[in-house]
Design a protein around this motif. Sequence first.
Motif, PDB file in Angstrom:
ATOM      1  N   GLU A  57       0.835  -1.203   0.000  1.00 51.83           N
ATOM      2  CA  GLU A  57       0.000   0.000   0.000  1.00 51.83           C
ATOM      3  C   GLU A  57       0.869   1.252   0.000  1.00 51.83           C
ATOM      4  O   GLU A  57       0.581   2.221  -0.721  1.00 51.83           O
ATOM      5  N   ALA A  64       0.980   3.938  -3.220  1.00 51.40           N
ATOM      6  CA  ALA A  64       0.648   5.348  -3.019  1.00 51.40           C
ATOM      7  C   ALA A  64       1.815   6.245  -3.424  1.00 51.40           C
ATOM      8  O   ALA A  64       1.619   7.299  -4.042  1.00 51.40           O
ATOM      9  N   THR A  69       1.923   6.664  -7.166  1.00 48.10           N
ATOM     10  CA  THR A  69       0.900   7.588  -7.650  1.00 48.10           C
ATOM     11  C   THR A  69       1.304   9.035  -7.385  1.00 48.10           C
ATOM     12  O   THR A  69       1.140   9.913  -8.243  1.00 48.10           O
ATOM     13  N   LEU A 101      -1.940  12.362  -4.475  1.00 46.97           N
ATOM     14  CA  LEU A 101      -2.440  10.995  -4.333  1.00 46.97           C
ATOM     15  C   LEU A 101      -3.914  10.908  -4.689  1.00 46.97           C
ATOM     16  O   LEU A 101      -4.350   9.976  -5.375  1.00 46.97           O
ATOM     17  N   SER A 102      -4.697  11.858  -4.211  1.00 51.04           N
ATOM     18  CA  SER A 102      -6.148  11.816  -4.436  1.00 51.04           C
ATOM     19  C   SER A 102      -6.548  12.330  -5.801  1.00 51.04           C
ATOM     20  O   SER A 102      -7.606  11.954  -6.329  1.00 51.04           O
ATOM     21  N   ARG A 115      -7.661  11.696   4.801  1.00 51.93           N
ATOM     22  CA  ARG A 115      -6.405  11.039   4.464  1.00 51.93           C
ATOM     23  C   ARG A 115      -6.129   9.948   5.487  1.00 51.93           C
ATOM     24  O   ARG A 115      -6.604  10.004   6.632  1.00 51.93           O
ATOM     25  N   SER A 155      -2.937   7.185   6.921  1.00 49.42           N
ATOM     26  CA  SER A 155      -1.516   6.823   6.958  1.00 49.42           C
ATOM     27  C   SER A 155      -1.368   5.439   7.568  1.00 49.42           C
ATOM     28  O   SER A 155      -2.063   5.095   8.539  1.00 49.42           O
ATOM     29  N   ILE A 176      -1.145   6.509   2.604  1.00 49.90           N
ATOM     30  CA  ILE A 176      -1.625   5.425   1.740  1.00 49.90           C
ATOM     31  C   ILE A 176      -2.944   5.760   1.043  1.00 49.90           C
ATOM     32  O   ILE A 176      -3.241   5.185  -0.007  1.00 49.90           O
ATOM     33  N   ARG A 177      -3.741   6.705   1.588  1.00 47.79           N
ATOM     34  CA  ARG A 177      -5.009   7.057   0.942  1.00 47.79           C
ATOM     35  C   ARG A 177      -5.319   8.523   1.183  1.00 47.79           C
ATOM     36  O   ARG A 177      -4.972   9.076   2.241  1.00 47.79           O
ATOM     37  N   ALA A 200      -8.687  11.417  -0.129  1.00 42.63           N
ATOM     38  CA  ALA A 200      -9.874  11.600  -0.976  1.00 42.63           C
ATOM     39  C   ALA A 200     -10.757  12.681  -0.382  1.00 42.63           C
ATOM     40  O   ALA A 200     -10.593  13.123   0.770  1.00 42.63           O
TER      41      ALA A 200
END
Length: 640
Positions: free
Chosen positions: A379, A383, A386, A590-591, A603, A605, A634-635, A637
């Motif tokens: 993951e 990320a 990206t 990332l998003s 977000r 981590s 890792i994310r 959005a």
Amino acid sequence: MRFALAIVAFVAAAVMIGLGIAQRTVFMEPDRVSMSAESDGESAFLVIGPDALAANPGKQEISVTGDGPVFISYGRTTDIEAWLGEIPYVSVGYDPEEKALVTETVTAAPGDDLTAETPAETPATPAPTATPAPAATETPAATEAAPDPEALAAATPVGSDLWLDEFTGDRFVTTTIDVPEGISVLVASDGLSPAPARVSLDWPTDTVTPWAGPLIVGGALVFLVGLALLASGFIRHKRSRGPRRNLPKGPRGRLPSAPKPTRNQVAGGGRRAIGRAKRVAIVPALLVPALALSACSADYWPSFDGAGAPATTAPATPPASGDAEAEAEVDPEAPTVEPAVTVPQMERIMRRLAVFTSEVDESRDATAAAERFVGPPLEARAANYTIRGTLPDHPLPPAIPAAPVTLTLPQQSTGWPRTVLTIAKNADDETIAPTALVLVQETPRENYHVISQTALVPDTDVPEVAPASIGAPPISPEYKGLVMPTGQVAAAYADILQNGAESAFAPMFALDDSDLDEALNAATRKKAAETENPTATLTVSTAAGSMPPISFGTIDAGAIVAVDVLRGENSVPNDGGTTGFQEGGSAAALSGFTEQSAKGVSRASGIQLLFYVPGVSAGENAQIQLLGWSESLIRAAEVK
């Protein structure tokens, strides 16, 4: 008398020198023992067993000849059998009575009742000369369609982490190995075609002749003694024929005078006589040093160190332990417990992993990264790839050093999955913290995957563990023999990151040894974010991640455990306005969301952690120690 002694000395010297030379020529044994075996022409794999490799002492030189690609690898016998599974293969063994290699076709899976054909004995034959095999002739099979790439990839043994080393070539491959008991050799073509037709094993033999040197040098010395006796004999004989005095008087006959030679005769004859004398003297002068120099090699002389050379292979059978009852109680059908990897095997894996990681990080290929990474490390890398697609100057993920490997701690296992903990330093930059990796191999056909990657805390001391040859016992997540079951460590530390010193678990952790709990404290993070953007309210949540804890027992009855924690942050406008990610930041990259939102943004981590958990025997005041950690976005959005 001196002439007789000189003759005896010359005869003795000739005998001694002759025997010394004969030991290095006509009496010397061959410099190698050779045996060979042939495949059945149908099976795709051929396995040379430990008994065949140990048929003779010394290193094993393996030569394989086929009509196409040739593959050779060696590894633990159990690993090779597990990799083959139910695939039929030709097994090469050794018959001590016939002193020859024997073959049998194994058609059942390891662990079942093996059905085999009648062994076909193959007598030992001279080693083949290292010349390329003849060009392959066209066969009907060559005109068939090419094998399916997916099937070929699934069948090929090339690149498996189970091998200690591997070698490939076309039609002919030869290599020399020196392996102990329990190691086998796997021979194949491409995994689908029949295995190469011929396998030859050679063992270099001991060609030391300890008496050749003494005999040659001794014979040379005796020869010199004979020359001295001969010279002294001539000198004594010449002196005994000197002028005689006090001869009786009387008439003496006049002897005829010899004709006087001409000047040319005197000069020429004298030179020839002197030349012949010099040549006669030069022959022994050159012969003796030549014979002495020929015996300068260490193989010509006896060894007086009092100890023989160490064996290069392990004995065919392990020594008895002395406890006959304990040996009798061992269940032969019980699964064998062995460490997941050996140190040489782990070093090879790390070299390959370092090269793979460097290439995949540069290419930003998350699909390819999945071949070596799973869980939180995958993951984090996906990320990062990206983010770097939008921000090329964004740092790469932490590299994996190939060497030196300072710790190899495999779990003890009876099958799969297998797990190993390793620590490696960066040889090029000592300022970079050592990297701790936990790798998992799910099946024999899969390679090891990194499931945890952390950087060690500065000045941390890793607890003492068992050697790699023994391995560490796995620890159940519910095991009560530790100050905290490993299954609860992630949730407990997540609570500390969320609530700080007020957490009920804070006294159980050595928080003073690192500042991670302060750097990732939820309250500290919330205060900093709301000070920077007063129009948004930040909500921070911390919980245990999805990765199951992976534990390794230590010598002091403690455990090293790898876990992960997930940190989530939601930023929501508090004044009816909008909020968003920082412009040009990693979360926006990332998003892909670069606008302002009235709903807010989120977000997440991933935090990978490595702990040492003491055993209950360490006392009530023993605390859990943080050994290493890493954090990655890792994310990201927009809030839905």
